[in-house]
Design a protein around this motif. Structure first.
Motif, short mmCIF file in Angstrom:
data_model
loop_
_atom_site.label_atom_id
_atom_site.label_comp_id
_atom_site.label_asym_id
_atom_site.label_seq_id
_atom_site.Cartn_x
_atom_site.Cartn_y
_atom_site.Cartn_z
N ASN A 218 0.91 -1.31 -0.04
CA ASN A 218 0.02 -0.13 0.12
C ASN A 218 0.94 1.30 -0.15
N ASN A 219 1.35 1.52 -1.15
CA ASN A 219 2.15 2.95 -1.38
C ASN A 219 1.36 4.13 -0.84
N GLU A 220 0.10 4.17 -1.19
CA GLU A 220 -0.65 5.45 -0.69
C GLU A 220 -0.38 5.70 0.70
N ASP A 221 -0.78 4.72 1.45
CA ASP A 221 -0.70 5.00 3.05
C ASP A 221 0.72 5.33 3.61
N LYS A 222 1.72 4.77 2.76
CA LYS A 222 2.93 4.95 3.01
C LYS A 222 3.53 6.43 2.86
N GLU A 223 2.98 6.98 1.80
CA GLU A 223 3.28 8.33 1.33
C GLU A 223 2.56 9.24 2.16
N LYS A 224 1.25 8.81 2.63
CA LYS A 224 0.40 9.57 3.43
C LYS A 224 1.13 9.84 4.83
N GLU A 227 4.02 12.18 4.48
CA GLU A 227 3.56 13.61 4.28
C GLU A 227 3.24 14.18 5.79
N ILE A 243 -4.35 5.10 10.65
CA ILE A 243 -3.89 4.40 9.54
C ILE A 243 -3.34 2.96 9.53
N LYS A 283 11.62 5.25 3.90
CA LYS A 283 10.85 4.23 3.31
C LYS A 283 10.39 3.04 4.22
#
Length: 328
Positions: A218-224, A227, A243, A283
């Motif tokens: 889940n790259n979306e949650d990682k980026e969130k 952020e 999350i 990361k």
């Protein structure tokens, strides 16, 4: 007579063949032989280039590692790479830093048994035993160093740096205090083995759910998470907890041996890079550090004149273990 003539012809052929090789090719051959003689196996050599100083001239290989690494995670992990050298000033003579890789691994193994006893399977020791070394065995090397350190107690010395990463769960103050106690016990082990005087490393307790099947993809949650962390949002703890709660079931349903295998497959260079470029760190755990504590010995703090930044502590009581970050 025929035998002598044949040997002469073979010798001329060898000399002719050698003469056809470029200097860089010959340097690489010298380095390959040096590595084979020293470590008993063939090596991969990358980035061979000529270097020159005011007086010294040499060839340097940016990366060397055993061919046995090919097809394993170590092949792509710079934590396990050394450098190679071939001096030119006094004929071609090989040298390398790969022994430092073996020394670091020996240090990881030395502390690993105690870490497993205190924290369980889900840990990664990513240590860097800096400085000139004589032995690749950590205990032998530290015994040798301690003797030299004792002769100049106020002198500079290369510390044991890097980090120890524990994957777990911290959801309340009781959990936090359990980790404080375990870290304190680990420090006592370092003191008992005479290695704590020379440390400058970090212990990070990271959310184990970053190892779950669903979170990994889940790259979306990682980026969130990155952020909201970078924004230093005052509600970061609450947002992070919300999350990560989604991944509790995914983590709990993953077999323990698969979780440990996944931990072992993490690139250590994504956690610690002795050259200071910790790009990969964000990361993996940057946004899911639950507790962080620096372990800086009194001797290291004094030698680096860091008294204004770090308190001198004997770590003879649990409360000496202080967390610079508490995100739970």
């Amino acid at each position: 007579m025929k035998k002598i003539k044949l040997l002469s012809i073979l010798g001329m052929i060898i000399l002719l063949f050698t003469g056809c090789l470029s200097e860089s090719d010959r340097a690489e051959r010298v380095l390959q032989k040096h590595l084979k003689d020293r470590y008993g196996e063939e090596f991969v050599i990358y980035g061979m280039g000529k270097r020159a100083g005011n007086v010294r001239r040499w060839y340097e290989a940016a990366v060397v590692y055993p061919k046995s690494y090919i097809g394993t995670r170590k092949e792509n992990d710079s934590y396990y790479w050394g450098k190679g050298f071939v001096e030119l000033n006094n004929g071609m003579k090989g040298g390398d830093t790969y022994g430092g890789v073996l020394l670091n691994e020996s240090a990881n193994e030395f502390y690993g048994k105690k870490l497993k006893e205190l924290f369980g399977e889900n840990y990664l020791a990513v240590l860097d035993v800096g400085g000139y070394y004589e032995y690749t065995d950590f205990e032998k090397e530290m015994n040798k160093r301690k003797k030299s350190y004792e002769k100049s107690p106020n002198g500079m010395f290369p510390p044991i740096s890097g980090g120890i990463y524990i994957f777990g769960r911290v959801e309340n103050d009781k959990d936090r205090e359990w980790y404080r106690k375990q870290i304190y016990e680990f420090i006592q082990f370092m003191k008992e083995t005479g290695t704590f005087e020379y440390v400058a490393l970090w212990i990070v307790i990271a959310d184990e759910r970053v190892l779950s099947d669903e979170f990994i993809v889940n790259n979306e949650d990682k980026e969130k998470l990155v952020e909201i962390y970078n924004k230093k949002d005052k509600d970061f703890r609450e947002q992070r907890a919300k999350i990560m709660k989604k991944y509790t079931k995914s983590y709990d349903e993953t077999l323990e041996e698969n979780i440990r295998k996944r931990t072992e497959n993490i690139l250590k260079s994504h956690l610690y890079n002795p050259n200071g470029n910790n790009v990969g760190f964000a990361k993996l755990t940057y946004y899911n550090e639950l507790l962080v504590t620096p372990l800086y010995s009194k001797k290291y703090i004094k030698s680096q004149y860091l008294e204004d930044n770090y308190r001198l502590k004997d770590y003879d009581k649990e409360k000496d273990v202080e967390f610079t970050e508490e995100f739970y």
